[in-house]
Design a protein around this motif. Structure first.
Motif, short mmCIF file in Angstrom:
data_model
loop_
_atom_site.label_atom_id
_atom_site.label_comp_id
_atom_site.label_asym_id
_atom_site.label_seq_id
_atom_site.Cartn_x
_atom_site.Cartn_y
_atom_site.Cartn_z
N VAL A 113 0.94 -0.76 0.24
CA VAL A 113 0.20 0.45 0.44
C VAL A 113 0.28 1.16 -0.40
CG1 VAL A 113 -2.11 -0.93 0.87
CG2 VAL A 113 -0.42 0.08 2.15
N GLY B 12 2.42 7.86 3.32
CA GLY B 12 2.37 9.40 3.00
C GLY B 12 1.59 10.61 2.44
N THR C 107 1.72 11.21 -4.01
CA THR C 107 1.03 9.20 -4.55
C THR C 107 2.03 9.06 -6.02
OG1 THR C 107 -1.22 10.13 -5.70
CG2 THR C 107 -0.24 8.05 -6.45
N GLN D 53 -5.40 -1.07 -0.97
CA GLN D 53 -4.87 0.33 -0.24
C GLN D 53 -6.52 0.50 -0.59
OE1 GLN D 53 -2.12 2.12 -0.85
NE2 GLN D 53 -3.00 3.77 -0.71
N ALA E 44 -6.13 10.40 4.07
CA ALA E 44 -5.48 9.46 3.38
C ALA E 44 -4.73 9.53 2.72
CB ALA E 44 -6.69 8.63 2.56
N PRO E 45 -3.81 8.67 2.78
CA PRO E 45 -2.18 8.96 1.50
C PRO E 45 -2.58 9.46 0.04
CG PRO E 45 -1.81 6.54 2.12
CD PRO E 45 -3.48 7.57 2.85
N GLY E 46 -1.75 10.27 -0.97
CA GLY E 46 -2.44 10.91 -1.91
C GLY E 46 -3.40 11.13 -1.59
N LYS F 235 -2.65 9.65 8.46
CA LYS F 235 -2.98 9.47 7.52
C LYS F 235 -4.34 7.80 8.16
CE LYS F 235 -1.63 12.15 4.69
NZ LYS F 235 -0.19 12.58 4.03
N LEU G 297 -4.67 5.53 7.09
CA LEU G 297 -4.28 4.18 6.69
C LEU G 297 -3.40 3.70 7.37
CD1 LEU G 297 -3.78 1.97 4.14
CD2 LEU G 297 -2.95 2.86 2.98
N THR G 298 -2.11 5.13 7.71
CA THR G 298 -1.39 4.31 8.34
C THR G 298 -2.23 3.42 10.13
OG1 THR G 298 -0.18 6.09 7.77
CG2 THR G 298 0.87 5.19 10.04
N LEU G 299 -2.48 4.38 10.44
CA LEU G 299 -4.05 3.87 11.72
C LEU G 299 -3.98 2.35 11.72
CD1 LEU G 299 -4.77 5.39 14.49
CD2 LEU G 299 -6.92 5.31 13.30
N ILE H 149 -3.13 0.27 9.66
CA ILE H 149 -2.18 -0.70 9.52
C ILE H 149 -1.60 -1.07 10.90
CG2 ILE H 149 0.66 -0.95 8.65
CD1 ILE H 149 -0.11 0.23 6.19
N PRO I 169 5.78 13.00 6.29
CA PRO I 169 5.44 11.80 5.77
C PRO I 169 5.97 11.38 4.61
CG PRO I 169 3.28 12.87 6.58
CD PRO I 169 4.55 13.66 6.85
#
Lengths: 600, 600
Positions: free
Chosen positions: A597, A600, B225, B370, B459-461, B468, B470-472, B474, B573
């Motif tokens: 994934v 960033g 991205t 993702q 979210a990223p990008g 983010k 997504l970090t959480l 993961i 990040p």
């Protein structure tokens, strides 16, 4: 230590008889202690002191006789005098005190017997605890259950009428709060220790502090040091390393059981030795305007409270009166540091000292693997040093800025005094809770630094709370490893297992989540500013005991939130860790395909 | 535009373009519209009159005409290398129209055409800037510095434009610190205001802020991205098919896909902005003229999509249908990120027009890991955030004992519906500051709850900041894996590579660390209350922009702290990813032995 686990000889010879003798011994001691409780606590036996003394002496003497018998037995079975040295010494002291107490009715001797009875009973309970621990350590509810049991007993004892002044009874919530605060070695108080508790109540508090600190320390040391130090039992290299470091210069075989016993003995002797020594030092420095007996008690109380990182003080303004008394502040700081650095480090240092001493005495001796400073000790000592010095400097600088800006009367404070203030606050916020300056004088910077220090806390396997210092370098090294593109965190040519990093991250997240939850809850029901509430919660979570002054104003609901927070702060991390350590990794027979994934 | 499948040819052409020195004529071709736009900015910003205005107009006409001639010349002569990074033939009519309008507007009767010419100049300049971005991205070394460059350049230019008198609508102009703060806040998508954007900026000022928000959002979407993909060398081969389709199958490929990514991002943004503006048009500023309403609606749409949260049409009403039906979806769409949106687009396409001889449900199978993780974590954060904010908003804290008749908190005591609306608004727009001023709308408990919510971010990008979602997600999966006994991280039948977990942890630490350091600096420089400064620092670090209301009263030092925090929160990040994965992967030639470290 061998009462609970009888020596093989005694076991095979007369098991039933041996057990009943042990029971009889404990029962006679309980009778003697119960007399103390009823006489001092509930004021029974008014006018019948003779009877009470007789009962107590009989119980005590029968205990001594049974102990002697037991002693003879161990001598006969050539086991050596193991484990009962402390009991024996206390017993002899007590026997010496009985004559002057009974015949001359000399008050100090009576008090001494009372104390010795209670101490002996405490020792028996300690043995019971260790025995249970040895058996049930793998149960995740052992620590929470034993801690809440002690807190409950403590609350009941604080409800004894003699524990509080007659005109100032204590509510159940306050009793539970004070008991939890003492057992969790926090030091937050809704009642003044000196004014709102009688000397009897203060002794109970002292006992609770000691029990809470020792219980968790022993549990943590056993669990983490012996069982969890290695990631799994199959990784025999690391466990043999640990055993080697523990059992250096032991001529006997280094079986884990003997290591456990040696570690527990070291913990107990070091704790009591350090506390007595510093109590003597404090005795000559604290003011004696409240009488000599009181002074002796104050010294002991502060010594125990500091070593256990509790932060209870018998002075209403904590240590504000001794703001520039370097002797007292240094003694207390050393106690806090020694209590908070953790027994693995102390044990390691002790081994090195002993080795050096022996090497100096016998220069010809060659050792293949001399004890060295372990990575753990190195990291713990370095981090503590950085936190104390850095935190102290930052607090001093922050306070200077604060005074410059608001032009408070303290603007003319000398630089040395500022540094002393900063250094002591830095030491005490991890995680003792004494304060040498009034907390409402702190500026935002100092409060924030204190918050961070309280969150970090002391080192593992100690009386201190917080997420523990070792978490900090582990995370920092992990960050460095990520940036340097190295597979493992590394320092001093050693690498740290990534599993440890994960655990450290989990501990931090656990603390963060609970702090958020508790702060939000408290902020909903209390009219205080977010800053005060956050400080209170972080202080309770790190079992520190510093407060911006809202503790006594909390509602009952708020008090229970703090109680829960103290409990989680003391027990939660260790319980989660134990659950993780003792869980066998599930063998995964399959693996899903990987998919990346974008972060960033 | 490179045709799909023609990668090798375009790679050769690209390499040729990158290695060969670009001729001066081509540079001129890119500089001309930028010059024309500068003339337009000077006209509005400096409010030129008389001779200066004439000169600016003349210069604009000249530049646009030359540009138009050059473009047609290149087209007719087939100078294809000018069009390497995109087919600029579509822009030929724009070029011609702009030049024509500019020429015609010299006649006094047709003066309004000049505005049209300026818009054309802006479009051409934007296209030139995008090409410059694509070319420059190849040359700059580290990923962090690329994004930093594309954040800083618009910020500096924007600050200069905001410094011009034409940008102000009141006599009290923007000084440099006001202008830089506003520009950085707009570019980083933060939305903190030191000056009232709605009232103290003229329409030209609003246009500048609008451009800055667009530029910042675009930079973060495209480079967030592409650079994350380029940097993620260790996991690039393991990306999902959808990601590979968007970005290429290797980091070297990603540069080839840059034009198509830019195109996709621009197209999506344009589409969403159009829809958003049209939907908002009937609802904002009723009663004003169309141009004014168009501007207000467009501003709000850009502000929502870029997760900034500036508004020039008054604060948003949390109970209005407009808010929840249009603004919130736009903010959430904006915070999902390009990889997710592109994947969703693919899925929709595949579902509507399934390829022959395939399962009609194959569309949903294209959902990448993702997308699933982002959607679920965003939904979870939204639901949990709304539920807990609803609770904290509905409970009124008791008045302080010291001041019992203090007015109750403005926000509490509203109806449940209003509380729910507010909670939902704040939970969904935690990365943008739509919503009324915090201190009056949120209870202290809600304020505290908002801090972790803001730090989690989007979210990223995407232009949304924070650590983010997504970090959480993961880290949450990592906790589950640890609790299950050290298994690999699994989600939706896929394994997440270990490198990503380490990086996620590092990003989380960075995010919290940034907020802490920023707060500490603010405490040192400012005199405002602890709570408000902590909130403001967190908001800046997470690029959220929800304000506790202290921003306008900060000192210059405090503003500098917030500016640096916003930039670091924006770039941090990605910079970390570049450090962790970027550069040449060094071979791991050695490993140190492990040594145990104890936690807990």
């Amino acid at each position: 230590m061998d009462d609970v686990r009888p020596t093989p000889a005694a076991k095979t010879a007369e098991p039933l008889f041996g057990i009943s003798i042990t029971l009889l011994r404990i029962m006679s001691l309980s009778v003697a202690s119960a007399v103390v409780l009823f006489q001092e606590g509930f004021g029974y036996f008014q006018g019948q002191e003779g009877w009470a003394h007789f009962l107590q002496s009989t119980g005590f003497i029968s205990f001594a006789i049974l102990l002697g018998w037991r002693w003879r037995q161990t001598l006969a079975s050539r086991q050596g005098i193991r484990g009962l040295t402390l009991d024996g010494a206390l017993c002899i002291l007590g026997l010496l005190a009985i004559l002057p107490a009974e015949l001359l009715e000399w008050k100090p001797a009576e008090v001494a017997i009372d104390l010795i009875c209670v101490l002996l009973l405490g020792l028996q309970f300690l043995r019971l605890y260790v025995g249970l621990l040895r058996r049930y350590h793998s149960s995740p509810i052992f620590l929470p259950a034993s801690m809440s049991g002690v807190i409950l007993i403590g609350a009941l004892m604080l409800k004894i009428p003699a524990a509080v002044p007659v005109d100032n009874p204590i509510s159940w919530t306050d009793a539970a709060f004070t008991s939890a605060s003492a057992v969790c070695v926090t030091g937050l108080g809704v009642r003044s220790t000196f004014n709102d508790f009688t000397p009897f109540g203060q002794v109970i508090l002292l006992g609770l502090i000691q029990v809470g600190a020792l219980g968790v320390t022993i549990f943590g040391s056993l669990l983490v040091f012996i069982l969890g130090g290695s990631l799994s039992l199959t990784e025999s290299l690391t466990i043999s390393e640990a055993v080697h470091n523990l059992s250096y210069d032991s001529t006997r075989e280094a079986s884990p059981i003997s290591v456990i016993e040696r570690l527990i003995k070291f913990i107990i002797y070091f704790t009591f030795g350090m506390e007595l020594l510093c109590a003597c030092l404090l005795f000559f420095m604290l003011p004696d305007d409240r009488g000599l007996m009181r002074l002796a008690f104050d010294s002991l109380f502060h010594s125990v409270s500091a070593f256990c990182n509790a932060g209870f003080s018998t002075y209403d303004t904590s240590l504000v009166g001794f703001r520039s008394h370097l002797g007292i502040l240094t003694t207390i700081s050393v106690l806090i540091f020694a209590g908070g650095i953790g027994f693995p480090v102390l044990f390691n240092l002790w081994q090195i000292l002993r080795y050096r001493f022996n090497a100096a005495r016998k220069p010809g001796r060659i050792d293949i693997r001399p004890p060295k400073l372990t990575l753990h000790s190195r990291l713990a000592l370095t981090t503590s040093f950085i936190l104390i010095v850095g935190g102290g400097l930052a607090i001093a600088a922050g306070q200077y800025v604060q005074h410059l800006r608001f032009g408070e009367p303290e603007i003319h404070l000398s630089a040395a005094q500022r540094l002393i203030d900063g250094a002591f606050l830095s030491v005490t916020s991890r995680t003792a809770g004494f304060n040498s300056i009034s907390m409402d004088q702190l500026g935002s910077v100092a409060i924030f630094i204190t918050l961070v220090l309280m969150f970090i806390g002391g080192s593992p396997c100690s009386a201190a709370g917080g997420v523990k210092t070792l978490v900090l370098p582990v995370i920092a090294l992990a960050m460095r490893a990520v940036i340097r593109q190295r597979p493992f965190p590394e320092i001093n040519k050693r690498s740290i297992n990534p599993e440890v990093v994960r655990r450290a991250g989990m501990l931090i997240m656990l603390h963060f989540s609970w702090i958020t939850l508790a702060t939000v809850t408290l902020a909903m029901f209390e009219p205080h500013s977010l800053r005060d509430v956050l400080f209170e919660i972080v202080s309770a979570m790190g079992t520190v005991g510093l407060s911006l002054g809202i503790t006594a104003e909390l509602s009952d609901a708020g008090r229970w939130v703090i109680i829960a927070t103290m409990f989680v702060g003391r027990v939660g991390a260790l319980s989660v860790l134990s659950a993780m350590l003792l869980r066998k990794p599930a063998a995964a027979s399959y693996r899903f395909p990987e998919e990346g994934v974008l972060l960033g | 535009m490179t045709r799909p499948g023609d990668i090798r040819t375009s790679l050769q052409r690209l390499n040729a373009a990158a290695t060969r020195r670009v001729g001066w004529l081509m540079r001129l071709y890119f500089l001309l519209p930028i010059g024309a736009m500068t003339a337009a900015v000077a006209r509005h910003g400096l409010q030129t009159t008389g001779g200066a205005d004439q000169a600016a107009h003349l210069a604009q006409t000249l530049l646009l005409t030359v540009h138009c001639l050059l473009a047609f010349l290149a087209w007719r002569m087939g100078w294809n290398r000018w069009f390497e990074l995109g087919d600029r033939r579509a822009l030929l009519p724009v070029t011609a129209l702009a030049a024509l309008c500019s020429i015609l507007s010299h006649s006094p009767d047709l003066a309004p055409l000049r505005n049209l010419a300026e818009i054309g100049a802006f479009l051409l300049a934007a296209q030139a800037a995008l090409t410059a971005c694509a070319l420059a991205a190849r040359r700059l070394a580290s990923t962090g510095s690329i994004l930093l460059t594309f954040i800083l350049i618009p910020a500096i230019l924007g600050a200069a434009a905001l410094r011009m008198p034409g940008a102000w609508s009141t006599t009290r102009g923007f000084d440099w610190s006001d202008a830089i703060f506003t520009a950085v806040a707009a570019v980083c998508g933060t939305g903190l205001e030191v000056r009232d954007i709605a009232r103290e900026l003229s329409p030209f000022g609003h246009a500048v802020v609008l451009m800055l928000m667009l530029a910042g959002a675009f930079a973060m979407i495209v480079f967030g991205t592409v650079l994350a993909f380029i940097a993620s060398r260790p996991v690039a081969e393991r990306q999902s098919p959808s990601m590979k389709k968007l970005l290429g199958s290797s980091p070297e490929d990603a540069i080839l896909h840059l034009p198509s990514v830019i195109r996709l991002a621009a197209g999506m943004m344009l589409f969403l902005l159009l829809v958003g503006t049209l939907a908002l048009l009937p609802m904002v500023e009723p009663g004003k003229n169309v141009a004014h309403r168009l501007m207000a609606a467009g501003f709000m749409a850009v502000s929502a999509l870029s997760n900034t949260g500036f508004s020039i049409s008054g604060p948003v009403n949390p109970t209005a249908a407009l808010t929840h039906l249009i603004l919130v979806p736009m903010v959430v769409l904006g915070s999902l990120g390009l990889p997710v949106l592109a994947n969703l687009l693919d899925v929709v396409r595949a579902t509507l027009r399934p390829p022959a001889r395939t399962n009609p449900r194959s569309g949903l199978r294209q959902l990448s890991l993702q997308t699933k993780l982002v959607l679920i974590s965003t939904l979870a954060v939204y639901l949990l955030g709304t539920a807990s904010l609803l609770i904290t908003q509905s409970i009124q804290p008791p008045p302080p004992k010291a001041n019992p008749d203090q007015a109750p908190h403005a926000s509490a005591g509203h109806s449940v519906l209003r509380s729910l609306a507010t909670a939902s608004l704040y939970a969904s727009t935690r990365t943008s500051s739509f919503g009324p001023v915090t201190s009056s709308q949120l209870t202290p408990a809600s304020q505290f709850l908002m801090m972790p919510l803001m730090l989690i971010g989007g979210a990223p990008g995407s232009p949304a900041g924070g650590a983010k979602t997504l970090t959480l997600a993961i880290l949450f999966l990592a906790i589950i894996a640890t609790l299950r006994g050290n298994r690999a991280l699994e989600a939706f039948g896929r394994t997440i590579p270990e490198e990503i977990v380490r990086l996620a942890g590092a990003i989380m630490v960075l995010s919290f660390g940034l907020a802490s350091v920023s707060a500490l600096c603010l405490f040192a420089t400012e005199t405002q209350p602890f709570d408000q400064l902590l909130f403001e620092a967190t908001s800046a670090a997470a690029n959220s922009g929800i304000s506790s209301g202290v921003a306008p009263f900060l000192s210059s030092a405090g503003r500098l702290v917030l500016i640096l925090t916003m930039i670091a929160g924006c770039v941090g990040p990605l910079w970390l990813i570049g450090l962790a994965w970027g550069g040449k992967k060094r071979p791991i030639s050695y490993e140190y032995p492990e040594e145990q470290v104890l936690l807990g």
